[in-house]
Design an enzyme around this catalytic site. Structure first.
Site, PDB file in Angstrom:
ATOM      1  N   ARG A   1     -10.156 -11.548   2.094  1.00 39.36           N
ATOM      2  CA  ARG A   1     -10.981 -12.625   1.538  1.00 39.36           C
ATOM      3  C   ARG A   1     -10.256 -13.960   1.604  1.00 39.36           C
ATOM      4  NH1 ARG A   1     -11.352  -9.408  -4.048  1.00 39.36           N
ATOM      5  NH2 ARG A   1     -11.214  -7.732  -2.515  1.00 39.36           N
TER       6      ARG A   1
ATOM      7  N   LYS B   1       0.843  -1.199   0.000  1.00 38.91           N
ATOM      8  CA  LYS B   1       0.000   0.000   0.000  1.00 38.91           C
ATOM      9  C   LYS B   1       0.876   1.245   0.000  1.00 38.91           C
ATOM     10  CE  LYS B   1      -3.923  -1.791   2.663  1.00 38.91           C
ATOM     11  NZ  LYS B   1      -4.943  -1.616   1.619  1.00 38.91           N
TER      12      LYS B   1
HETATM   13  N1  BES Z   1      -8.084  -3.704   4.415  1.00 42.83           N
HETATM   14  C1  BES Z   1      -8.275  -3.288   3.088  1.00 42.83           C
HETATM   15  C2  BES Z   1      -9.596  -2.555   2.866  1.00 42.83           C
HETATM   16  C3  BES Z   1      -9.747  -1.248   3.604  1.00 42.83           C
HETATM   17  C4  BES Z   1      -9.440  -0.059   2.968  1.00 42.83           C
HETATM   18  C5  BES Z   1     -10.228  -1.204   4.883  1.00 42.83           C
HETATM   19  C6  BES Z   1      -9.598   1.144   3.618  1.00 42.83           C
HETATM   20  C7  BES Z   1     -10.387  -0.005   5.537  1.00 42.83           C
HETATM   21  C8  BES Z   1     -10.077   1.169   4.896  1.00 42.83           C
HETATM   22  C9  BES Z   1      -8.262  -4.518   2.164  1.00 42.83           C
HETATM   23  O1  BES Z   1      -7.464  -5.557   2.577  1.00 42.83           O
HETATM   24  C10 BES Z   1      -7.733  -4.069   0.858  1.00 42.83           C
HETATM   25  O2  BES Z   1      -6.601  -3.697   0.799  1.00 42.83           O
HETATM   26  N2  BES Z   1      -8.576  -4.099  -0.165  1.00 42.83           N
HETATM   27  C11 BES Z   1      -8.195  -3.683  -1.446  1.00 42.83           C
HETATM   28  C12 BES Z   1      -8.729  -4.699  -2.414  1.00 42.83           C
HETATM   29  C13 BES Z   1      -8.197  -4.545  -3.818  1.00 42.83           C
HETATM   30  C14 BES Z   1      -6.690  -4.860  -3.849  1.00 42.83           C
HETATM   31  C15 BES Z   1      -8.950  -5.473  -4.733  1.00 42.83           C
HETATM   32  C16 BES Z   1      -8.818  -2.312  -1.702  1.00 42.83           C
HETATM   33  O3  BES Z   1      -9.903  -2.069  -1.221  1.00 42.83           O
HETATM   34  O4  BES Z   1      -8.157  -1.494  -2.330  1.00 42.83           O
HETATM   35 MN    MN Z   2      -5.463  -5.360   1.928  1.00 43.39          MN
END
Ligand code: BES
Ligand code: MN
Ligand code: ZN
Length: 488
Positions: free
Chosen positions: A340, A266
């Site tokens: 997931r 990230k």
């Molecule tokens: N934990 C994150 C989602 C999230 C984002 C929670 C902001 C709380 C605040 C999750 O694991 C994630 O990174 N999701 C990605 C999925 C994508 C790579 C398909 C996302 O939402 O960008």
């Molecule tokens: Mn994630």
């Protein structure tokens, strides 16, 4: 915060809180107090344009003729359609205004049309929560002064009805504590240790480590944690409040104690927020505490997958193929779509071992759900209209609001993959829905609901019954759903 119930005589110290209907003359205790000040309170209301509109407040400090420190008026509005959340907000508003104000006690006069004194008490205690254990140099003038709230009411049952809610709040506060802890303190093992403490309430707790999960074939969950120095865990909580052979209900939580994204790293900005990526597991844990605390007549299972998602020389790579406990294979195209992968094995394990009536999972699963629903509703996905309806209506009543989102085979197809049974991402469009479709592949057709709480587990601003920080979203929601539909 100490909460108590008392009669409707004016207090001799602390703050007095009066509820005032819109454009109505003061009545009851407020009228009595106004008379003692020779009309100064009424005048204060008039000169400050206080009409009693819903949510409006007015504080009058050191009113001559009364021995209280201050009077706080809270507007009730027209009062025609008072919901449970209005009573909750009244308690929350009183505490928000008075927590730091200087008084050590407050008496809220809760006898007003449509106002439930037990719920006012609930709102007051919920709003009193602070996570301040690491503020070691906080000076006395920055600390709360309010220590005790008395609810003045002629409702003789309020005390007993509140006692049940008080146990649920204990669960909410546990969730808030877990969500607030930084990831150097709360990691899979220490999270599991916190869960183990629930055995004192009669919850059976089991914790599986990596060796056991390897034996079970949980290649999907384990792949997420393999880049971390911290051992992954699966914690199982069981509350047996009903007949031994009553089919249980089950709650499953995403417990990513820190989500860096892994090798699909990230961006640095805002990454600290990913300490609360265990919010789903936090809610499941708080819910189990609530159910056990109030001795709910239900058999309930809580399963949480606890992992840390880190980049390292041993981390999973984009393109890796993992085999889940269900036997289905997954091509991991993005290591940041890790929640997931954790839930895939946690859900399969839960249905396989416990054969529950239904499974509800909670997860801070997608940023996309925040784009869809902001910080107002959690996203609800379900293949059972009955379950979805029960959760949604509990949401309306408790104020933990959810909004149902669609599932459809056309979204499911977006996960189809050339080299494995599925890929772990479906592309940018409908990102929250394809994530839910992914989870559905691991439910084995047990009635299931998924609640994406990414926009709800944490709040950057103060809310009606929650200071900014961890919200405890979902505990009161699911506790209510259980109380209304699943207790014997
Ligand atoms: N934990 C994150 C989602 C999230 C984002 C929670 C902001 C709380 C605040 C999750 O694991 C994630 O990174 N999701 C990605 C999925 C994508 C790579 C398909 C996302 O939402 O960008
Ligand atoms: Mn994630
Ligand atoms: Zn995550």
């Amino acid at each position: 915060m100490q909460i108590s119930f008392t009669g409707t005589a004016l207090p001799s110290s602390g703050a007095a809180v009066f509820l005032v209907a819109k454009d109505k003359a003061f009545s009851g205790a407020a009228a009595e107090a106004d008379a003692a000040t020779s009309g100064a309170l009424k005048k204060a209301a008039d000169v400050s344009r206080f009409t009693g509109a819903k949510g409006q407040t007015l504080e009058v400090v050191a009113p001559a003729g009364l021995s209280v420190d201050r009077v706080l008026f809270i507007g009730l509005g027209d009062g025609d359609k008072m919901a449970e959340t209005d009573s909750l907000t009244i308690g929350g508003t009183a505490v928000a205004k008075l927590l730091m104000a200087g008084s050590e006690s407050a008496t809220i006069f809760a006898d007003a049309d449509g106002v439930d004194a037990a719920v006012v008490a609930e709102g007051a205690r919920l709003r009193s929560y602070r996570f301040d254990k690491y503020r070691t140099k906080e000076t006395a003038d920055k600390k709360p002064t309010l220590k005790a709230v008395a609810i003045a009411t002629s409702d003789k049952n309020a005390d007993d009805r509140y006692a049940v809610r008080d146990k649920v709040i204990d669960g909410v506060f546990l969730t808030r504590d877990l969500v607030s802890e930084p990831a150097n303190v709360l990691y899979p093992e220490s999270f599991a240790a916190a869960i183990s403490k629930l055995s004192a309430l009669g919850i059976d707790v089991e914790v599986l480590g990596e060796a056991e999960m390897t034996k079970l074939g949980m290649g999907s969950l384990l792949a997420v944690g393999q880049g971390s120095e911290k051992e992954s865990k699966l914690a199982i909580m069981r509350w047996n409040g009903a007949d031994k052979d009553d089919q249980p209900i089950a709650f499953v939580g995403k417990g990513v104690t820190f989500d860096t994204g892994g090798i699909s790293l990230k961006p640095g900005e805002g990454m600290e927020q990913m300490k609360w990526d265990m919010g789903g597991a936090g809610t499941v844990t708080g819910l189990m505490k609530a159910l056990a605390g109030r001795k709910a007549k239900v058999n309930a299972i809580g399963v949480v997958g606890l992992v840390e998602n880190m980049p390292s020389g041993n981390a999973q790579r984009p393109g890796d193929v993992v085999t889940s406990m269900s036997g289905q294979t997954i091509e991991v195209l993005n290591t940041d779509a890790e929640g997931r992968l954790v839930l895939a094995d946690a859900l399969w394990y839960t249905q396989d071992r416990f054969k529950p009536k239904f499974m509800v999972d909670l997860a801070t699963l997608t940023g996309a759900i925040i784009i869809s629903l902001g910080n107002e509703h959690a996203g609800l996905f379900s293949d059972s209209d009955e379950l979805a309806e029960r959760i949604a209506s509990a949401g309306t009543v408790t104020g933990d609001k959810v909004w149902r989102m669609p599932l459809h085979d056309n979204y499911n197809k977006m996960l189809d993959c050339a080299i494995a049974d599925m890929k772990n991402i479906g592309g940018r469009p409908a990102g929250s829905i394809t994530a839910a479709q992914f989870l559905k592949r691991f439910t084995n057709d047990v009635p299931w609901a998924h609640i994406d709480i990414a926009g709800m587990a944490w709040s950057d601003k103060d809310l009606a019954v929650c200071e900014k920080g961890g919200t405890g979203f979902g505990v009161r929601l699911l506790d209510r759903m259980v109380a209304e539909h699943y207790e014997s």
